[in-house]
Enzyme design. Structure first.
Site, PDB file in Angstrom:
ATOM      1  N   HIS A  99      -9.052   0.838   5.248  1.00 27.31           N
ATOM      2  CA  HIS A  99      -8.998  -0.256   4.274  1.00 27.31           C
ATOM      3  C   HIS A  99     -10.423  -0.445   3.748  1.00 27.31           C
ATOM      4  O   HIS A  99     -11.388  -0.212   4.494  1.00 27.31           O
ATOM      5  CB  HIS A  99      -8.619  -1.596   4.904  1.00 27.31           C
ATOM      6  CG  HIS A  99      -7.322  -1.643   5.638  1.00 27.31           C
ATOM      7  ND1 HIS A  99      -7.172  -1.171   6.909  1.00 27.31           N
ATOM      8  CD2 HIS A  99      -6.112  -2.147   5.286  1.00 27.31           C
ATOM      9  CE1 HIS A  99      -5.926  -1.365   7.305  1.00 27.31           C
ATOM     10  NE2 HIS A  99      -5.256  -1.959   6.330  1.00 27.31           N
ATOM     11  N   ASP A 102     -12.610  -2.269   6.145  1.00 26.77           N
ATOM     12  CA  ASP A 102     -12.996  -1.615   7.412  1.00 26.77           C
ATOM     13  C   ASP A 102     -14.335  -0.929   7.292  1.00 26.77           C
ATOM     14  O   ASP A 102     -15.070  -0.805   8.265  1.00 26.77           O
ATOM     15  CB  ASP A 102     -12.003  -0.515   7.821  1.00 26.77           C
ATOM     16  CG  ASP A 102     -10.574  -0.960   7.831  1.00 26.77           C
ATOM     17  OD1 ASP A 102     -10.317  -2.126   8.123  1.00 26.77           O
ATOM     18  OD2 ASP A 102      -9.693  -0.100   7.547  1.00 26.77           O
ATOM     19  N   GLU A 230       4.407   0.775   2.480  1.00 25.92           N
ATOM     20  CA  GLU A 230       4.611   0.749   3.937  1.00 25.92           C
ATOM     21  C   GLU A 230       5.450  -0.466   4.317  1.00 25.92           C
ATOM     22  O   GLU A 230       4.937  -1.590   4.373  1.00 25.92           O
ATOM     23  CB  GLU A 230       3.243   0.717   4.646  1.00 25.92           C
ATOM     24  CG  GLU A 230       3.366   0.771   6.159  1.00 25.92           C
ATOM     25  CD  GLU A 230       2.015   0.765   6.850  1.00 25.92           C
ATOM     26  OE1 GLU A 230       1.069   1.406   6.350  1.00 25.92           O
ATOM     27  OE2 GLU A 230       1.911   0.099   7.889  1.00 25.92           O
ATOM     28  N   GLU A 266       6.132   3.277   9.487  1.00 28.27           N
ATOM     29  CA  GLU A 266       5.466   2.987  10.762  1.00 28.27           C
ATOM     30  C   GLU A 266       6.516   2.702  11.825  1.00 28.27           C
ATOM     31  O   GLU A 266       7.422   1.879  11.626  1.00 28.27           O
ATOM     32  CB  GLU A 266       4.516   1.794  10.585  1.00 28.27           C
ATOM     33  CG  GLU A 266       3.821   1.423  11.877  1.00 28.27           C
ATOM     34  CD  GLU A 266       2.577   0.565  11.673  1.00 28.27           C
ATOM     35  OE1 GLU A 266       1.914   0.716  10.636  1.00 28.27           O
ATOM     36  OE2 GLU A 266       2.297  -0.243  12.562  1.00 28.27           O
ATOM     37  N   HIS A 269       6.958  -0.920  12.892  1.00 29.85           N
ATOM     38  CA  HIS A 269       7.561  -1.731  11.833  1.00 29.85           C
ATOM     39  C   HIS A 269       9.069  -1.493  11.792  1.00 29.85           C
ATOM     40  O   HIS A 269       9.843  -2.415  11.523  1.00 29.85           O
ATOM     41  CB  HIS A 269       6.952  -1.383  10.467  1.00 29.85           C
ATOM     42  CG  HIS A 269       5.498  -1.711  10.348  1.00 29.85           C
ATOM     43  ND1 HIS A 269       4.774  -1.491   9.201  1.00 29.85           N
ATOM     44  CD2 HIS A 269       4.627  -2.260  11.241  1.00 29.85           C
ATOM     45  CE1 HIS A 269       3.516  -1.881   9.379  1.00 29.85           C
ATOM     46  NE2 HIS A 269       3.407  -2.341  10.614  1.00 29.85           N
ATOM     47  N   ASP A 305       4.251  -6.638  16.636  1.00 23.19           N
ATOM     48  CA  ASP A 305       3.667  -5.355  16.268  1.00 23.19           C
ATOM     49  C   ASP A 305       2.532  -5.025  17.225  1.00 23.19           C
ATOM     50  O   ASP A 305       1.380  -5.379  16.986  1.00 23.19           O
ATOM     51  CB  ASP A 305       3.144  -5.502  14.826  1.00 23.19           C
ATOM     52  CG  ASP A 305       2.864  -4.185  14.159  1.00 23.19           C
ATOM     53  OD1 ASP A 305       3.344  -3.145  14.648  1.00 23.19           O
ATOM     54  OD2 ASP A 305       2.166  -4.195  13.121  1.00 23.19           O
TER      55      ASP A 305
END
Ligand code: XUL
Ligand code: CO
Length: 441
Positions: A99, A102, A230, A266, A269, A305
């Site tokens: 990201h 990050d 996502e 994911e 998820h 999660d």
């Protein structure tokens, strides 16, 4: 400077090795079908969990002890880049993902943030020139900063919509600069807490508008990455808009976006949405929408999660089954959107975690290929649906019948005979394949 100086390059040593710093199943050069294992799995390291995560949880402070802890601000961001490329090299990893937030700290305003990003992006670009590791995808963190309290593109505040657009615009430019193969949109705070204060129709329309503007801008600058949505059903909001693949696909179709996006699926998820990982992969695959994977696993006893590193070989086998059937992941890959547990706070745990994840998917790939070569599931499914290959079934799938003809046929039936689904027999066969793999066969 070395950040992991007591750790050497991780090599494949085979299933009987007792060296914890070695791969037991991940032999990157080994061929599976017409691809090497490295080409099939296209592993990625998630920058956020590996270099920017302090392992805090809602009940306690961060525990991570990292060799870059002594730095702050831009020095910290630079140290993380140096550490990241050392980590990639030692792990022989082909991809990484990040990201914007990050890799570089936010400045006092957007211009300052851009400046910080530019410095780090050019540093990453230099490192990439001497490294095999490529950028699988980047994305914008439009959820952590309090300005995104009501969402980003689905915020009630148009200034936040504009700010989010600017961050994604910059992200697309960065993706192009670094040669990213994909660009990811995870909902972040795109969702709502309660309908009592929410204009659901406007928020969805705005999300659709936002994605169209992103598609247009990528085209304008000649950035040909695969766009990925996502899905996640909840967390942080109680109703995330990209709930799962099925609802995400309906959203894309409704807004005419289906040709510009695929899904980044994911595992954790999927389970949060009440599905299995393989359900989401299959649903995307059969619609030609399987783009990439965030490889992790949830905790079977916890309902949130947890982003654990994938170690469940049953799950990796069924996931790789879908990925092989998809002909691989194309531009996508298997990004470890996974974090070490809070109690695994030493830097070397980052290596153990990735080795475990890479080995688990490599063994899953090998077993899945055997299941496919031996036609194990396909033969069961072919037999189970044989009634659609002839007679009335053939008429149904070929569109040669209607309710009149079907009623006439049904009235003529004297007996309807079903056959067993043989679920336990299939599961026992799959166990046999798993155990044969453990025995090195
Ligand atoms: C959050 C999550 C994100 C996305 C990228 O659950 O999965 O890290 O992968 O924003
Ligand atoms: Co993710």
């Amino acid at each position: 400077m070395s950040y992991f100086n007591n750790i050497n390059k991780i090599k494949y040593e085979g299933p009987t090795s007792t060296n914890p710093f070695s791969f037991k199943f991940y032999n990157p050069e080994e061929k599976i079908g017409d691809k090497t294992i490295e080409e099939y799995l296209r592993f990625g390291v998630a920058y956020w969990h590996t270099f920017a995560e302090n392992l805090s949880d809602p009940f306690g402070a961060g525990t991570a002890i990292r060799p870059w802890d002594k730095f702050t601000g831009m020095d910290l961001a630079k140290a993380r880049v140096e550490a990241a490329f050392e980590f990639f090299e030692k792990l022989n990893i082909p991809f990484f993902c990040f990201h914007d937030a990050d890799i570089a700290p936010e400045g006092d305003n957007l211009k300052e943030t851009y400046k910080n990003l530019d410095v780090i992006v050019s540093m990453i670009k230099d490192y990439m020139e001497d490294s095999k590791t490529k950028l699988l995808w980047n994305t914008a963190n439009n959820f952590t900063n309090p300005r995104f309290v009501h969402g980003a593109a689905s915020s009630n505040n148009a200034d936040v919509f504009a700010y989010s657009a600017a961050k994604v615009k910059k992200g697309l430019e960065i993706g192009k600069e670094l040669g990213a193969e994909n660009y990811v949109f995870w909902g972040g705070r795109e969702g709502y807490e309660t309908l009592l204060n929410t204009n659901l129709a406007l928020e969805l329309d705005n999300l659709g508008r936002f994605f169209h503007m992103a598609v247009d801008y990528a085209k304008e600058i000649g950035f040909d990455a695969q766009f990925l949505i996502e899905p996640k059903p909840k967390e942080p909001t109680s109703h995330q808009y990209d709930f799962d693949v099925a609802s995400g696909y309906a959203f894309l179709q409704h807004y005419g976006l289906q040709d510009h996006f695929k899904f980044n699926i994911e595992a954790n998820h999927a389970t949060l949405a009440g599905h299995s990982f393989e359900h989401e992969l299959r649903y995307a695959r059969i619609h030609g929408m399987l783009g990439s994977v965030d490889a992790n696993q949830g905790h079977p006893l916890l309902g949130w999660d947890t982003d654990e590193f994938p170690t469940d070989i049953y799950a990796t086998t069924l996931a790789m089954y879908e990925i092989i059937k998809n002909g691989g992941l194309g531009k996508g890959g298997l990004n470890f959107d996974a974090k070490v547990r809070r109690a695994s706070f030493e830097a070397e745990d980052l290596f153990h975690a990735h080795i475990a994840g890479m080995d688990s998917f490599a063994v899953g790939l090998k077993i899945a290929q055997k299941l496919i070569d031996d036609n194990v599931m396909d033969s069961v499914i072919d037999e189970r649906y044989k009634s659609y290959k002839e007679g009335i079934g053939k008429d149904i799938v070929e569109g040669n019948t209607n309710f009149h003809k079907l009623e006439e046929y049904a009235l003529g039936l004297t007996e309807i005979k079903n056959e067993s689904g043989k679920l336990e027999r299939i599961k026992a066969t799959i166990n046999q394949y798993l155990l044969r793999a453990y025995a090195g066969e």
